[in-house]
Scaffold this active site. Structure first.
Site, PDB file in Angstrom:
ATOM      1  CG  ASP A 168      16.332  20.148 -25.737  1.00  0.00           C
ATOM      2  OD1 ASP A 168      15.128  20.409 -25.629  1.00  0.00           O
ATOM      3  OD2 ASP A 168      16.792  19.001 -25.569  1.00  0.00           O
ATOM      4  CB  SER A 198      17.428  24.398 -19.139  1.00  0.00           C
ATOM      5  OG  SER A 198      18.776  24.187 -18.804  1.00  0.00           O
ATOM      6  CG  ASP A 240      14.637  27.156 -31.252  1.00  0.00           C
ATOM      7  OD1 ASP A 240      14.761  25.912 -31.103  1.00  0.00           O
ATOM      8  OD2 ASP A 240      15.594  27.939 -31.175  1.00  0.00           O
TER       9      ASP A 240
HETATM   10  C1  GAR Z   1      11.570  15.554 -16.838  1.00  0.00           C
HETATM   11  O1  GAR Z   1      12.711  15.483 -16.035  1.00  0.00           O
HETATM   12  C2  GAR Z   1      11.844  16.375 -18.085  1.00  0.00           C
HETATM   13  O2  GAR Z   1      12.797  17.374 -17.892  1.00  0.00           O
HETATM   14  C3  GAR Z   1      12.360  15.319 -19.036  1.00  0.00           C
HETATM   15  O3  GAR Z   1      11.536  14.224 -18.806  1.00  0.00           O
HETATM   16  C4  GAR Z   1      11.196  14.194 -17.418  1.00  0.00           C
HETATM   17  C5  GAR Z   1       9.716  13.913 -17.302  1.00  0.00           C
HETATM   18  O4  GAR Z   1       9.363  13.649 -15.989  1.00  0.00           O
HETATM   19  N1  GAR Z   1      12.316  15.789 -20.377  1.00  0.00           N
HETATM   20  C6  GAR Z   1      13.251  15.529 -21.285  1.00  0.00           C
HETATM   21  O5  GAR Z   1      14.202  14.819 -21.084  1.00  0.00           O
HETATM   22  C7  GAR Z   1      13.035  16.218 -22.624  1.00  0.00           C
HETATM   23  N2  GAR Z   1      14.212  16.145 -23.417  1.00  0.00           N
HETATM   24  P1  GAR Z   1       7.851  13.611 -15.527  1.00  0.00           P
HETATM   25  O6  GAR Z   1       7.089  12.766 -16.546  1.00  0.00           O
HETATM   26  O7  GAR Z   1       7.889  12.967 -14.182  1.00  0.00           O
HETATM   27  O8  GAR Z   1       7.350  15.041 -15.478  1.00  0.00           O
END
Ligand code: GAR
Length: 190
Positions: free
Chosen positions: A146, A137, A142
């Site tokens: 999430d 997503s 905000d």
């Molecule tokens: C991504 O999958 C992102 O959606 C997640 O961390 C990963 C970072 O990957 N974020 C969360 O879980 C936020 N709650 P990256 O460092 O390889 O871009």
């Protein structure tokens, strides 16, 4: 062509940042990444360094409390003067000062189909629950965890043999183009 300046905040390996940087190299890309900020020595900062983009680390531990860290984050982002702030694997909640400064102009990508499985362990929580479909997503940020308006989502099938790592990698492979697509749309000047 005037490009819309964006700042990217990361905590991890920065594969989403790398996708944003790669798209930004295309001549018709509507945005330019003017800086990358991390809350730790994230390996993903190397993507920005090798592209010659300014980086900064704003550590919570270097500040007396969360409000002071939040103010430092505002100062670091404001110095880059972006139109849009993109949280791409930034694993801290931004506080009220950041929301006051950039509210409505901050987006986040999350590895689950919100409102299911918010928080820091979206992939692990979806696997533990036994869902057969999860996904990614992209949302507006905000004051909640999430809870912001959903801008885009893509579903990903959970396979019987999936581990957190294999599932997260498949999610990332759809997350990267989705995030680029949303950022392109939000930064296109009509
Ligand atoms: C991504 O999958 C992102 O959606 C997640 O961390 C990963 C970072 O990957 N974020 C969360 O879980 C936020 N709650 P990256 O460092 O390889 O871009």
């Amino acid at each position: 062509m005037t490009r819309t300046p964006i700042v990217v905040l990361i905590s991890g390996t920065g594969s989403n940042l790398a996708a944003l940087l790669s798209a930004a190299r295309e001549p018709e890309c509507p945005y330019v990444v003017v800086g990358v900020i991390a809350d730790r020595d994230a390996t993903g900062l190397d993507h920005a360094r090798s592209a010659g983009i300014p980086t900064e680390v704003v550590r919570l531990a270097d500040h007396p409390d969360r409000a002071a860290w939040d103010r430092a984050l505002v100062a670091a982002v404001r110095a880059l003067d972006p139109q849009l702030v993109v949280l791409a694997g930034f694993m801290k909640l931004v506080g009220p000062q950041v929301l006051d400064a950039f509210g409505g102009r901050i987006i986040n990508t999350h590895p689950a189909l919100l409102p299911s499985f918010p928080g820091a362990h979206g992939v692990q929580d979806a696997l533990a629950h036994g869902v057969k479909i999860t996904g990614v997503s992209v949302i507006e940020v905000d004051a909640g965890v999430d809870t912001g308006r959903i801008l885009a989502q893509v579903a990903v099938e959970v396979l019987d043999e999936d581990t957190e790592d294999t599932l997260h990698e498949r999610i990332k492979s759809v997350e990267q183009p989705l995030l680029v697509d949303v950022v392109r749309k939000l930064t296109t000047i009509r």
